[in-house]
Design a protein around this motif. Sequence first.
Motif, PDB file in Angstrom:
ATOM      1  N   ILE A 153       0.824  -1.209   0.000  1.00 14.87           N
ATOM      2  CA  ILE A 153       0.000   0.000   0.000  1.00 14.87           C
ATOM      3  C   ILE A 153       0.858   1.258   0.000  1.00 14.87           C
ATOM      4  N   ALA A 154       1.853   1.340   0.900  1.00 12.57           N
ATOM      5  CA  ALA A 154       2.630   2.572   0.960  1.00 12.57           C
ATOM      6  C   ALA A 154       3.957   2.368   1.685  1.00 12.57           C
ATOM      7  N   ARG A 155       4.993   2.964   1.141  1.00 12.42           N
ATOM      8  CA  ARG A 155       6.208   3.180   1.927  1.00 12.42           C
ATOM      9  C   ARG A 155       5.992   4.451   2.732  1.00 12.42           C
ATOM     10  N   LEU A 156       6.298   4.381   4.028  1.00 15.96           N
ATOM     11  CA  LEU A 156       6.060   5.524   4.902  1.00 15.96           C
ATOM     12  C   LEU A 156       7.317   6.356   5.132  1.00 15.96           C
ATOM     13  N   VAL A 157       8.376   5.715   5.627  1.00 16.81           N
ATOM     14  CA  VAL A 157       9.568   6.443   6.061  1.00 16.81           C
ATOM     15  C   VAL A 157      10.822   5.647   5.724  1.00 16.81           C
ATOM     16  N   ILE A 158      11.944   6.351   5.769  1.00 16.83           N
ATOM     17  CA  ILE A 158      13.270   5.749   5.686  1.00 16.83           C
ATOM     18  C   ILE A 158      14.008   6.098   6.966  1.00 16.83           C
ATOM     19  N   SER A 159      14.795   5.171   7.469  1.00 26.77           N
ATOM     20  CA  SER A 159      15.564   5.402   8.692  1.00 26.77           C
ATOM     21  C   SER A 159      17.039   5.138   8.431  1.00 26.77           C
ATOM     22  N   TRP A 160      17.888   6.121   8.765  1.00 25.48           N
ATOM     23  CA  TRP A 160      19.323   5.893   8.646  1.00 25.48           C
ATOM     24  C   TRP A 160      19.814   5.075   9.839  1.00 25.48           C
ATOM     25  N   TYR A 161      20.971   4.482   9.675  1.00 31.90           N
ATOM     26  CA  TYR A 161      21.559   3.631  10.713  1.00 31.90           C
ATOM     27  C   TYR A 161      22.890   4.214  11.176  1.00 31.90           C
ATOM     28  N   ALA A 162      23.304   3.814  12.354  1.00 28.12           N
ATOM     29  CA  ALA A 162      24.585   4.245  12.894  1.00 28.12           C
ATOM     30  C   ALA A 162      25.411   3.018  13.276  1.00 28.12           C
ATOM     31  N   ILE A 163      26.701   3.085  13.008  1.00 31.87           N
ATOM     32  CA  ILE A 163      27.633   2.038  13.419  1.00 31.87           C
ATOM     33  C   ILE A 163      28.158   2.430  14.795  1.00 31.87           C
ATOM     34  N   VAL A 164      27.813   1.622  15.795  1.00 34.42           N
ATOM     35  CA  VAL A 164      28.023   2.004  17.189  1.00 34.42           C
ATOM     36  C   VAL A 164      28.808   0.915  17.920  1.00 34.42           C
ATOM     37  N   VAL A 165      29.684   1.333  18.830  1.00 39.79           N
ATOM     38  CA  VAL A 165      30.388   0.390  19.696  1.00 39.79           C
ATOM     39  C   VAL A 165      30.174   0.800  21.141  1.00 39.79           C
ATOM     40  N   HIS A 166      30.353  -0.158  22.045  1.00 43.09           N
ATOM     41  CA  HIS A 166      30.324   0.171  23.468  1.00 43.09           C
ATOM     42  C   HIS A 166      31.555   1.001  23.801  1.00 43.09           C
ATOM     43  N   ALA A 167      31.419   1.867  24.794  1.00 41.32           N
ATOM     44  CA  ALA A 167      32.503   2.792  25.137  1.00 41.32           C
ATOM     45  C   ALA A 167      33.784   2.077  25.546  1.00 41.32           C
ATOM     46  N   SER A 168      33.694   0.819  25.962  1.00 39.51           N
ATOM     47  CA  SER A 168      34.893   0.076  26.375  1.00 39.51           C
ATOM     48  C   SER A 168      35.746  -0.369  25.191  1.00 39.51           C
ATOM     49  N   VAL A 169      35.183  -0.322  23.980  1.00 41.57           N
ATOM     50  CA  VAL A 169      35.931  -0.717  22.788  1.00 41.57           C
ATOM     51  C   VAL A 169      36.840   0.443  22.379  1.00 41.57           C
TER      52      VAL A 169
END
Length: 319
Positions: free
Chosen positions: A113-129
């Motif tokens: 019926i419909a595409r509503l939205v697009i969402s970007w992604y983030a490459i994230v690590v824990h602060a200990s890395v």
Amino acid sequence: MLRRRALLAAPALLLAPAARAQQRPLRIITPFATGGATDALARITGTRITALTGQAVVVEARPGAGGDLAMQAGAAAEPDGHTLILGSDSSMVRNPMLRPTIPYDPARDFAPIARLVISWYAIVVHASVPATTVAEFIAWARAHPGVANFGSAGPGTLAHVIGEMMRQGEGIDMQHIPFRGASQALQELVAGRLQFYAVSAGGLLPLLREGSVRVLAVTGPVRQPSLPGVPTMIEAGYPAYDHSAFYSLSAPARVSPAFIDQTGALLGTIMAEPVTAERLQALAFDPAFLGPEAFRAFLAAERLRWRDIIARTGLRLEG
């Protein structure tokens, strides 16, 4: 009796207000756990449907199995105009290619019926890395085989696919841990039990104040205004992993063309509302409406694109 039969056969959103009040609610089935950004997307949309049409809407979360439970429930629903399914790039495009045992066929079992939205992604690590760039994370993970875990909201989701593409493409020994929703995976990332996560921006932004995670890069063609100092994956030198998600609404196959057309027009009106767009952008969704015909063409192109990526990279999913 004849009038009652006609009402029961009519698509819910085509009924007059008085008749709609006597009908059961329109339900939106979602494959994601409650409390996350995608749940909010479904509820914002449902609230506006009710406000504009008088049709009651309920959001029914069926998380788990990488979205299979919700999609199977949607495919099995009666095509009577009382069910919509919140789909995504994983459930509507990639899953049949990467997980051939899934219990539904998005091309056969749903009416887009419909595409509503697009969402970007983030490459994230824990602060200990000890990594501040994608290249540094890859070097660290190679030097510490088996140490890194990466999460996702389930098999076949974009977080899983990006993680697997990096694992296989960069020769990283890290383990995938699937969850029933992105919020659970984020909790594990904050707690340090995940070291890496390709996370949808809607779940990421609230965590940045805590200091427990570090963003290495974002997907999409340009830097995000909320993270102006963070490079895109293209700028970071890893364009192969530059992917964003979309979210859409479909109905069970064999629903009436009238329901598809009218619901598509209604959703277009909702997505064009400035207040709705503002609420969605606060969740890191970019309104990107496509109506029924354009959405079908988009799905066909995306399936060809991912088929080529999978054939070219040999991508496979594990766990």
